[in-house]
Design a protein around this motif. Structure first.
Motif, PDB file in Angstrom:
ATOM      1  N   SER A  86       0.766  -1.230   0.000  1.00  0.00           N
ATOM      2  CA  SER A  86       0.000   0.000   0.000  1.00  0.00           C
ATOM      3  C   SER A  86       0.804   1.291   0.000  1.00  0.00           C
ATOM      4  O   SER A  86       0.443   2.241   0.633  1.00  0.00           O
ATOM      5  CB  SER A  86      -0.929   0.033   1.217  1.00  0.00           C
ATOM      6  OG  SER A  86      -0.244   0.472   2.357  1.00  0.00           O
ATOM      7  N   GLU A  90      -0.019   8.224  -5.309  1.00  0.00           N
ATOM      8  CA  GLU A  90      -1.298   8.682  -5.861  1.00  0.00           C
ATOM      9  C   GLU A  90      -1.086  10.039  -6.522  1.00  0.00           C
ATOM     10  O   GLU A  90      -0.173  10.771  -6.158  1.00  0.00           O
ATOM     11  CB  GLU A  90      -2.323   8.877  -4.729  1.00  0.00           C
ATOM     12  CG  GLU A  90      -2.344   7.793  -3.691  1.00  0.00           C
ATOM     13  CD  GLU A  90      -3.147   6.611  -4.146  1.00  0.00           C
ATOM     14  OE1 GLU A  90      -3.917   6.774  -5.119  1.00  0.00           O
ATOM     15  OE2 GLU A  90      -3.009   5.535  -3.558  1.00  0.00           O
ATOM     16  N   PHE A  91      -1.987  10.385  -7.388  1.00  0.00           N
ATOM     17  CA  PHE A  91      -1.855  11.693  -8.016  1.00  0.00           C
ATOM     18  C   PHE A  91      -2.115  12.819  -7.034  1.00  0.00           C
ATOM     19  O   PHE A  91      -1.743  13.956  -7.254  1.00  0.00           O
ATOM     20  CB  PHE A  91      -2.773  11.812  -9.231  1.00  0.00           C
ATOM     21  CG  PHE A  91      -2.099  11.345 -10.475  1.00  0.00           C
ATOM     22  CD1 PHE A  91      -1.273  12.188 -11.194  1.00  0.00           C
ATOM     23  CD2 PHE A  91      -2.248  10.036 -10.906  1.00  0.00           C
ATOM     24  CE1 PHE A  91      -0.612  11.761 -12.319  1.00  0.00           C
ATOM     25  CE2 PHE A  91      -1.584   9.587 -12.038  1.00  0.00           C
ATOM     26  CZ  PHE A  91      -0.772  10.445 -12.745  1.00  0.00           C
ATOM     27  N   SER A  92      -2.756  12.464  -5.939  1.00  0.00           N
ATOM     28  CA  SER A  92      -3.034  13.494  -4.948  1.00  0.00           C
ATOM     29  C   SER A  92      -1.842  13.721  -4.006  1.00  0.00           C
ATOM     30  O   SER A  92      -1.859  14.632  -3.198  1.00  0.00           O
ATOM     31  CB  SER A  92      -4.260  13.079  -4.135  1.00  0.00           C
ATOM     32  OG  SER A  92      -4.051  11.789  -3.610  1.00  0.00           O
ATOM     33  N   ASP A  93      -0.825  12.893  -4.119  1.00  0.00           N
ATOM     34  CA  ASP A  93       0.326  13.041  -3.220  1.00  0.00           C
ATOM     35  C   ASP A  93       1.071  14.342  -3.485  1.00  0.00           C
ATOM     36  O   ASP A  93       1.207  14.767  -4.628  1.00  0.00           O
ATOM     37  CB  ASP A  93       1.303  11.876  -3.410  1.00  0.00           C
ATOM     38  CG  ASP A  93       0.771  10.595  -2.801  1.00  0.00           C
ATOM     39  OD1 ASP A  93      -0.127  10.691  -1.963  1.00  0.00           O
ATOM     40  OD2 ASP A  93       1.249   9.525  -3.186  1.00  0.00           O
ATOM     41  N   TYR A  98       5.158  11.691  -1.565  1.00  0.00           N
ATOM     42  CA  TYR A  98       5.598  10.678  -2.527  1.00  0.00           C
ATOM     43  C   TYR A  98       7.083  10.328  -2.437  1.00  0.00           C
ATOM     44  O   TYR A  98       7.426   9.159  -2.621  1.00  0.00           O
ATOM     45  CB  TYR A  98       5.161  11.028  -3.953  1.00  0.00           C
ATOM     46  CG  TYR A  98       5.872  12.172  -4.622  1.00  0.00           C
ATOM     47  CD1 TYR A  98       7.091  11.974  -5.256  1.00  0.00           C
ATOM     48  CD2 TYR A  98       5.315  13.441  -4.673  1.00  0.00           C
ATOM     49  CE1 TYR A  98       7.743  13.013  -5.884  1.00  0.00           C
ATOM     50  CE2 TYR A  98       5.957  14.483  -5.303  1.00  0.00           C
ATOM     51  CZ  TYR A  98       7.179  14.265  -5.905  1.00  0.00           C
ATOM     52  OH  TYR A  98       7.819  15.287  -6.523  1.00  0.00           O
ATOM     53  N   LYS A 101       7.288   7.626   0.076  1.00  0.00           N
ATOM     54  CA  LYS A 101       6.711   6.374  -0.422  1.00  0.00           C
ATOM     55  C   LYS A 101       7.684   5.653  -1.343  1.00  0.00           C
ATOM     56  O   LYS A 101       7.870   4.442  -1.236  1.00  0.00           O
ATOM     57  CB  LYS A 101       5.423   6.677  -1.204  1.00  0.00           C
ATOM     58  CG  LYS A 101       4.215   6.963  -0.338  1.00  0.00           C
ATOM     59  CD  LYS A 101       2.985   7.043  -1.218  1.00  0.00           C
ATOM     60  CE  LYS A 101       1.724   7.302  -0.414  1.00  0.00           C
ATOM     61  NZ  LYS A 101       0.528   7.353  -1.277  1.00  0.00           N
ATOM     62  N   GLU A 236       1.221  -1.193 -11.039  1.00  0.00           N
ATOM     63  CA  GLU A 236       0.485   0.012 -11.406  1.00  0.00           C
ATOM     64  C   GLU A 236       1.417   1.044 -12.030  1.00  0.00           C
ATOM     65  O   GLU A 236       1.038   1.819 -12.881  1.00  0.00           O
ATOM     66  CB  GLU A 236      -0.156   0.651 -10.165  1.00  0.00           C
ATOM     67  CG  GLU A 236      -0.987  -0.293  -9.328  1.00  0.00           C
ATOM     68  CD  GLU A 236      -2.141  -0.862 -10.107  1.00  0.00           C
ATOM     69  OE1 GLU A 236      -2.677  -0.152 -10.964  1.00  0.00           O
ATOM     70  OE2 GLU A 236      -2.487  -2.036  -9.876  1.00  0.00           O
ATOM     71  N   GLU A 237       2.619   1.032 -11.552  1.00  0.00           N
ATOM     72  CA  GLU A 237       3.560   2.066 -11.952  1.00  0.00           C
ATOM     73  C   GLU A 237       3.902   1.942 -13.434  1.00  0.00           C
ATOM     74  O   GLU A 237       3.990   0.868 -13.980  1.00  0.00           O
ATOM     75  CB  GLU A 237       4.857   1.934 -11.159  1.00  0.00           C
ATOM     76  CG  GLU A 237       4.653   1.778  -9.693  1.00  0.00           C
ATOM     77  CD  GLU A 237       4.249   3.091  -9.039  1.00  0.00           C
ATOM     78  OE1 GLU A 237       4.369   4.126  -9.712  1.00  0.00           O
ATOM     79  OE2 GLU A 237       3.816   3.050  -7.886  1.00  0.00           O
TER      80      GLU A 237
ATOM     81  N   LEU B 260       3.758  13.293 -11.824  1.00  0.00           N
ATOM     82  CA  LEU B 260       2.623  13.838 -11.089  1.00  0.00           C
ATOM     83  C   LEU B 260       2.272  15.223 -11.630  1.00  0.00           C
ATOM     84  O   LEU B 260       1.102  15.579 -11.752  1.00  0.00           O
ATOM     85  CB  LEU B 260       2.943  13.917  -9.592  1.00  0.00           C
ATOM     86  CG  LEU B 260       3.161  12.576  -8.894  1.00  0.00           C
ATOM     87  CD1 LEU B 260       3.458  12.784  -7.420  1.00  0.00           C
ATOM     88  CD2 LEU B 260       1.954  11.674  -9.063  1.00  0.00           C
ATOM     89  N   GLU B 264      -2.881  13.056 -14.665  1.00  0.00           N
ATOM     90  CA  GLU B 264      -3.357  11.738 -15.081  1.00  0.00           C
ATOM     91  C   GLU B 264      -3.468  11.570 -16.584  1.00  0.00           C
ATOM     92  O   GLU B 264      -3.302  10.483 -17.114  1.00  0.00           O
ATOM     93  CB  GLU B 264      -4.730  11.447 -14.448  1.00  0.00           C
ATOM     94  CG  GLU B 264      -4.684  11.525 -12.943  1.00  0.00           C
ATOM     95  CD  GLU B 264      -5.721  10.625 -12.301  1.00  0.00           C
ATOM     96  OE1 GLU B 264      -5.976   9.529 -12.831  1.00  0.00           O
ATOM     97  OE2 GLU B 264      -6.294  11.024 -11.282  1.00  0.00           O
TER      98      GLU B 264
END
Lengths: 291, 291
Positions: A86, A90-93, A98, A101, A236-237, B260, B264
DNA sequence: GATTTTTCTGTAAAAATACTACGCGAATCG
DNA sequence: CGATTCGCGTAGTATTTTTACAGAAAAATC
């Protein structure tokens, strides 16, 4: 002490099959697992609205010998849990999330790799490399950067080292292999046709094929010695990340293995190579590394 | 809950400044830290040959609220599976020891780097890179492999990317820099004369110089934006290891930052690049990565 | 070198924590 | 509807941890 990798997940999943009071305990833990690891059985019981023995029974149900043991498992599984799962970006990071992460992912990839290191194969690879008359490092795409690094390490051993990205060069060299040639092929998937074919060509000669790749892959099967690792590249990456790091670390291990094989009398040689760079530096203060 | 990642290392390092009985406790813990996490204070005390309060005092000295809290910290700090103590490879090490040590070193380097990430500089570097009209990745020696990797990542952003190891090419390109050109220079020491000069040349143009290097180094001072990290490359070692790993991880961070920034709608573009490799694979089963 | 002060360390008692035995009540099954 | 099982809490017990204190050792001072 191979504990459950993720106790929280376990609890969450067995939630349906639990008793009323056990559910309460589970929810209390899940709602703030971190706090749970620092509470006494009494606090947790009261927070969950149940009695202390209920908490105790809950712990035993999940394989712990008692409450303290449970807390220990919970704490450890949370660290590894964070590490192992997990952490997808995310695009919101934002900038404060990030990078951490990504580093976590890199770290956990190395930890995971460390735990599944095929020591035997590594030892054999070191044997081959230490005795090689010539070493060819082949890779394509991202792995090309790794082969470049490998070249940089192994030339120090006074062995002719090549490093080609051109598949045609690779094929020709492979076909021209002879005793003492080691073809070291790096491929994350082990399915890149061009590289598998190079391995096949090399196998038809007297040369040795060593690969750093995925288990059971075609490339692994075509190798005299395959160092295989399952690296959980986040699918996903869209940018490949962790696999190279692990590959580089393995190259380090191999280079170190060869160094150890050479013995201490080899150190002055390495030191000379390092010293040769001093003159390229400003202010000779400390000139530690090759870069 | 940001505990110390390496409590064991902490203990090991403060060993000299400890009292007699505290040393005994420390040794008892270090000799088998895993067991220590499961012992009662009484067992540990008797194993260490001291009284229970001594153990308790020991725990508090290391920032724990008491013995249970200490055990918790110890357990979590060990989960990563990493013995941060190990460090330097010895010539007496065998195949079962040195690979683990090297991985541990790599892991702790990443952990250390993660903690000192200069977020602000990274954000600025991402700005520069995201807006670049052209990106040049320059490095020499070991860092050359890193620039190769960087090239591999950044071409995906539809920006012209170059990657030269030839100092003369580097100089010429730097001198020809103009608005929108980003010169990304990687050097572990930041003192390699050739690279510092390239930075100087580029600064005289309208171009931007971004560097990944050591703090306060000449290169860092010549940069518009310097991402600096202190990486404890084991100076005993003759083969540079950990610094590249960290550099690669930082490149990952930067590439992710740019992704980022693109948002998207950029993902399909990345997916197309990835898909383009499918045809190079045997058995199209899963074709996840660039290699 | 003796004395005072400080620091260390263990003993013992108190407090906190966790566990067990037991019994009541609810749910389940016949 | 009664018997049995199961779940749950109470209360007591055992264990573990912490605190308070005092003696011993070391350091500092005279």
């Amino acid at each position: 002490m191979a504990y459950d990798i993720n106790l929280l997940e376990d609890i969450n999943q067995s939630l349906p099959g639990l008793n009323k009071s056990e559910v309460k305990v589970a929810q209390a833990i899940l709602s703030d697992p971190d706090a749970a690891t620092r509470m006494s059985i009494a606090s947790l019981a009261s927070r969950a609205g149940v009695s202390e023995p209920s908490v105790n029974r809950f712990c035993k149900r999940f394989g712990a010998s008692g409450f303290p043991d449970f807390k220990l498992r919970l704490a450890t599984s949370m660290v590894s849990g964070v590490r192992y799962i997990s952490r997808a970006v995310e695009f919101s990071d934002d900038i404060d999330t990030y990078p951490g992460k990504l580093f976590d992912n890199a770290i956990s990839a190395l930890v995971a790799a460390k735990e599944q290191l095929p020591t035997g194969d590594i030892a054999r690879a070191v044997d081959f490399l230490a005795q090689a008359r010539r070493i060819h490092f082949f890779g394509l795409g991202t792995s090309a950067a790794v082969t470049k690094d490998a070249e940089h390490k192994f030339f120090r051993f006074n062995v002719p080292v090549t490093n080609h990205q051109d598949p045609l060069m690779q094929r020709m060299l492979a076909a021209a292999g002879s005793v003492g040639d080691v073809f070291f092929i790096i491929s994350h998937t082990g399915r890149t046709r061009a590289l598998v074919e190079v391995a096949e060509l090399a196998r038809q000669t007297e040369a040795t094929v060593v690969s750093l790749t995925a288990p059971q892959s075609p490339l692994a099967q075509e190798s005299d010695c395959a160092i295989t690792l399952t690296i959980g590249e986040n699918t996903e990456e869209y940018l490949p990340m962790t696999s190279r790091l692990v590959q580089l670390a393995v190259i380090d291990v191999l280079a170190t293995g060869v160094t150890l094989r050479r013995g201490e009398r080899f150190l002055p040689h390495l030191a000379r190579i390092k010293d040769s760079l001093k003159a390229t530096r400003l202010k000779p203060g400390y000139a530690e590394s090759t870069e």
